[in-house]
Design a protein around this motif. Structure first.
Motif, PDB file in Angstrom:
ATOM      1  N   ASN A   2      35.960  34.181  64.509  1.00  0.00           N
ATOM      2  CA  ASN A   2      35.490  35.519  64.178  1.00  0.00           C
ATOM      3  C   ASN A   2      34.472  35.974  65.220  1.00  0.00           C
ATOM      4  OD1 ASN A   2      36.704  35.704  61.415  1.00  0.00           O
ATOM      5  ND2 ASN A   2      35.383  33.930  61.110  1.00  0.00           N
ATOM      6  N   ASN A   4      31.627  39.151  65.449  1.00  0.00           N
ATOM      7  CA  ASN A   4      30.979  40.256  64.741  1.00  0.00           C
ATOM      8  C   ASN A   4      29.795  40.738  65.549  1.00  0.00           C
ATOM      9  OD1 ASN A   4      32.405  40.170  62.068  1.00  0.00           O
ATOM     10  ND2 ASN A   4      31.597  38.088  62.116  1.00  0.00           N
ATOM     11  N   SER A   5      29.519  42.023  65.430  1.00  0.00           N
ATOM     12  CA  SER A   5      28.297  42.558  66.028  1.00  0.00           C
ATOM     13  C   SER A   5      27.814  43.720  65.168  1.00  0.00           C
ATOM     14  CB  SER A   5      28.515  43.006  67.477  1.00  0.00           C
ATOM     15  OG  SER A   5      29.428  44.074  67.520  1.00  0.00           O
ATOM     16  N   GLU A 178      38.622  47.004  59.476  1.00  0.00           N
ATOM     17  CA  GLU A 178      38.886  45.582  59.725  1.00  0.00           C
ATOM     18  C   GLU A 178      40.307  45.423  60.246  1.00  0.00           C
ATOM     19  OE1 GLU A 178      36.414  42.945  56.627  1.00  0.00           O
ATOM     20  OE2 GLU A 178      38.069  44.056  55.743  1.00  0.00           O
TER      21      GLU A 178
END
Length: 181
Positions: A2, A4-5, A178
């Motif tokens: 994964n 993410n930010s 998403e």
């Protein structure tokens, strides 16, 4: 795996309140027992509100899903992180340091059909070298599915960094897109 930010920016007419950036790369390896897996993490944080100029964490650990069903999940994990940080101390001076941290995580997810999703995750990360140096993070979110890949989400986040003697509480809302592949 994964990636993410997140970036949170906020100000009032008088002053800047937030200019916080976070980026994370993590992976899970399911190779042994059911519900048990290994994890790895690399994380970068810069937080005006928590007085963190830059913080890099990386580490490995193990996790176990105590409840692992389609609509409900409860997970506990623990591991060791190496951290390199540059923080702003109370008197305004910068301090660069390195430490190893234990990283304990408790994660819960509840899903109703595919319409509502409730997520919560909490971290407790005490330094293994400096007494009284710890990080606490709690995230709670509720997502309502709008389309297959789009949700309206509201979230509550709490962070405390003992080393800078700072904490913040953030409430956010918005659309989340998403894409899994």
């Amino acid at each position: 795996m994964n990636v993410n930010s997140a970036w949170i920016y906020g100000n009032t007419p008088e002053k800047l309140t937030n200019n916080d950036f976070n980026a994370t790369l993590d992976f899970n390896l399911y190779k042994t027992f059911p519900h048990f897996y290994y994890w790895g993490l690399v994380n970068f944080t810069s937080s005006y509100s928590l007085k963190i100029k830059e913080q890099m964490q990386s580490g490995l650990g193990a996790a176990y899903r105590l409840i692992d069903q389609k609509d409900i999940m409860l997970n506990i994990s623990d591991g060791i992180l190496f951290e390199r940080s540059n923080i702003i101390q109370e008197e305004g001076t910068e301090l660069g340091y390195q430490t190893f941290r234990n990283s304990l995580r408790l994660q819960f997810r509840l899903q109703y059909k595919e319409l509502l999703t409730f997520n919560s995750v909490g971290f407790y990360q005490p330094s293994l070298q400096y007494g009284g140096d710890f990080i606490v993070t709690a995230n709670i979110s509720l997502g309502i599915k709008v389309w297959k890949w789009l949700s309206f989400t509201t979230a509550f986040t709490y962070n405390k960094v003992s080393r800078t003697q700072r904490e913040n509480t953030l409430i956010t809302y918005g659309l989340v897109a998403e894409r899994f592949f």
